[in-house]
Design an enzyme around this catalytic site. Sequence first.
Site, PDB file in Angstrom:
ATOM      1  N   ASP A  48       0.835  -1.206   0.000  1.00 22.07           N
ATOM      2  CA  ASP A  48       0.000   0.000   0.000  1.00 22.07           C
ATOM      3  C   ASP A  48       0.871   1.258   0.000  1.00 22.07           C
ATOM      4  O   ASP A  48       0.357   2.376  -0.042  1.00 22.07           O
ATOM      5  CB  ASP A  48      -1.028  -0.007   1.138  1.00 22.07           C
ATOM      6  CG  ASP A  48      -0.408  -0.091   2.514  1.00 22.07           C
ATOM      7  OD1 ASP A  48       0.826  -0.137   2.623  1.00 22.07           O
ATOM      8  OD2 ASP A  48      -1.183  -0.107   3.501  1.00 22.07           O
ATOM      9  N   SER A  49       2.198   1.062  -0.012  1.00 19.11           N
ATOM     10  CA  SER A  49       3.116   2.184  -0.275  1.00 19.11           C
ATOM     11  C   SER A  49       2.822   2.778  -1.651  1.00 19.11           C
ATOM     12  O   SER A  49       3.287   3.874  -1.963  1.00 19.11           O
ATOM     13  CB  SER A  49       4.574   1.708  -0.217  1.00 19.11           C
ATOM     14  OG  SER A  49       4.775   0.583  -1.051  1.00 19.11           O
ATOM     15  N   ASP A 109      -0.881  -6.255   0.178  1.00 18.62           N
ATOM     16  CA  ASP A 109      -1.255  -5.589   1.422  1.00 18.62           C
ATOM     17  C   ASP A 109      -2.767  -5.489   1.557  1.00 18.62           C
ATOM     18  O   ASP A 109      -3.457  -5.137   0.604  1.00 18.62           O
ATOM     19  CB  ASP A 109      -0.705  -4.155   1.438  1.00 18.62           C
ATOM     20  CG  ASP A 109       0.626  -4.051   2.140  1.00 18.62           C
ATOM     21  OD1 ASP A 109       0.973  -4.952   2.922  1.00 18.62           O
ATOM     22  OD2 ASP A 109       1.327  -3.033   1.911  1.00 18.62           O
ATOM     23  N   LYS A 121      -0.858  -9.377   3.495  1.00 16.17           N
ATOM     24  CA  LYS A 121      -0.120  -8.796   4.630  1.00 16.17           C
ATOM     25  C   LYS A 121      -1.056  -7.928   5.457  1.00 16.17           C
ATOM     26  O   LYS A 121      -1.818  -7.133   4.921  1.00 16.17           O
ATOM     27  CB  LYS A 121       1.088  -7.995   4.145  1.00 16.17           C
ATOM     28  CG  LYS A 121       1.903  -7.384   5.309  1.00 16.17           C
ATOM     29  CD  LYS A 121       3.357  -7.101   4.936  1.00 16.17           C
ATOM     30  CE  LYS A 121       3.574  -5.943   4.013  1.00 16.17           C
ATOM     31  NZ  LYS A 121       3.057  -4.647   4.521  1.00 16.17           N
ATOM     32  N   GLU A 143      -1.223  -5.495   8.968  1.00 18.45           N
ATOM     33  CA  GLU A 143      -0.472  -4.748   9.979  1.00 18.45           C
ATOM     34  C   GLU A 143      -1.080  -4.974  11.360  1.00 18.45           C
ATOM     35  O   GLU A 143      -2.295  -5.029  11.510  1.00 18.45           O
ATOM     36  CB  GLU A 143      -0.476  -3.246   9.655  1.00 18.45           C
ATOM     37  CG  GLU A 143       0.316  -2.906   8.407  1.00 18.45           C
ATOM     38  CD  GLU A 143       0.483  -1.408   8.194  1.00 18.45           C
ATOM     39  OE1 GLU A 143       0.190  -0.615   9.114  1.00 18.45           O
ATOM     40  OE2 GLU A 143       0.901  -1.033   7.084  1.00 18.45           O
ATOM     41  N   GLU A 194       9.403  -3.770  10.589  1.00 20.66           N
ATOM     42  CA  GLU A 194       9.842  -2.505   9.995  1.00 20.66           C
ATOM     43  C   GLU A 194      10.398  -1.588  11.073  1.00 20.66           C
ATOM     44  O   GLU A 194       9.759  -1.383  12.116  1.00 20.66           O
ATOM     45  CB  GLU A 194       8.660  -1.837   9.265  1.00 20.66           C
ATOM     46  CG  GLU A 194       9.006  -0.478   8.658  1.00 20.66           C
ATOM     47  CD  GLU A 194       7.988   0.011   7.624  1.00 20.66           C
ATOM     48  OE1 GLU A 194       7.056  -0.745   7.257  1.00 20.66           O
ATOM     49  OE2 GLU A 194       8.150   1.165   7.189  1.00 20.66           O
TER      50      GLU A 194
END
Length: 263
Positions: free
Chosen positions: A44-45, A83, A112, A114, A181
């Site tokens: 999602d970057s 993501d 993924k 978070e 991260e």
Amino acid sequence: MKINVNTLFKMAAEGQKITMLTCYDTSFATLLDDAGVEILLVGDSLGMVIQGEDSTLPVTMEQMEYHTRCVARGVKNALVLSDMPFGSYQESPQQAFANAARLMQAGAHMVKVEGGAFMAETTRFLVERGIPVCSHIGLTPQFVNSFGGYRVQGKSENDAERILHDASALAEAGASLVLMECVPAALAKRVSDSIAVPTIGIGAGVDVSGQVLVLHDILGVYPGRKARFVKNFMAGADSIQAAVAGYVTAVKARSFPAEEHCF
Ligand code: KIV
Ligand code: NA
């Protein structure tokens, strides 16, 4: 050879470093796949590097599905990891499953998510229903508003203990990968030593099972601020292919990350 969850466990067990890069389109997917990058992260970057937003929060499910499709079409061997965007999984395991299924149908092989121990229940729910999960802990960019910025996590012993607990709870819940991260290298090593699941680091030192960076950062084309853990592999390379090969070689040889990229 097609990469799957078993390949990743085998590589980690044999001490062969896993390489991951973000990827958002089909041309780069083919290029990275040809270079032997094991995992392509549809991150999602893309909110920042593709859309020009200043965080990952505006990214939608529709956009993640679109980019996952674009990447999946370019891949022969790499594992496609997508993501789960902000707001698509936090409500309930059921909500997470419905949205993760959309990404899997778009061509992802793993999703993924978070968050730490509090995501263990959702992780187990997905894993038990055929959706492999990569857990993302430490600096989780979707929490930027709660963190008050992008900063190193796990510096105090209390925070380090919490991150160790997060990793073990998620491993216990069935996560296939744990991505850390921006955590001190020494903590990332403790986490890696304490769980059986392969670990991936970004700004987490060299003692993890593999590394990930944002594609636009290794190519030096992102105009935004550069994090300490970033290395521009275009410097001294005469093509994008050579820069990507340089990244793969450096990760496999443990020469990236160096001391200067670590916390
Ligand atoms: O979206 C992304 O690029 C990521 C990496 C920074 C791990 O989540
Ligand atoms: Na992300």
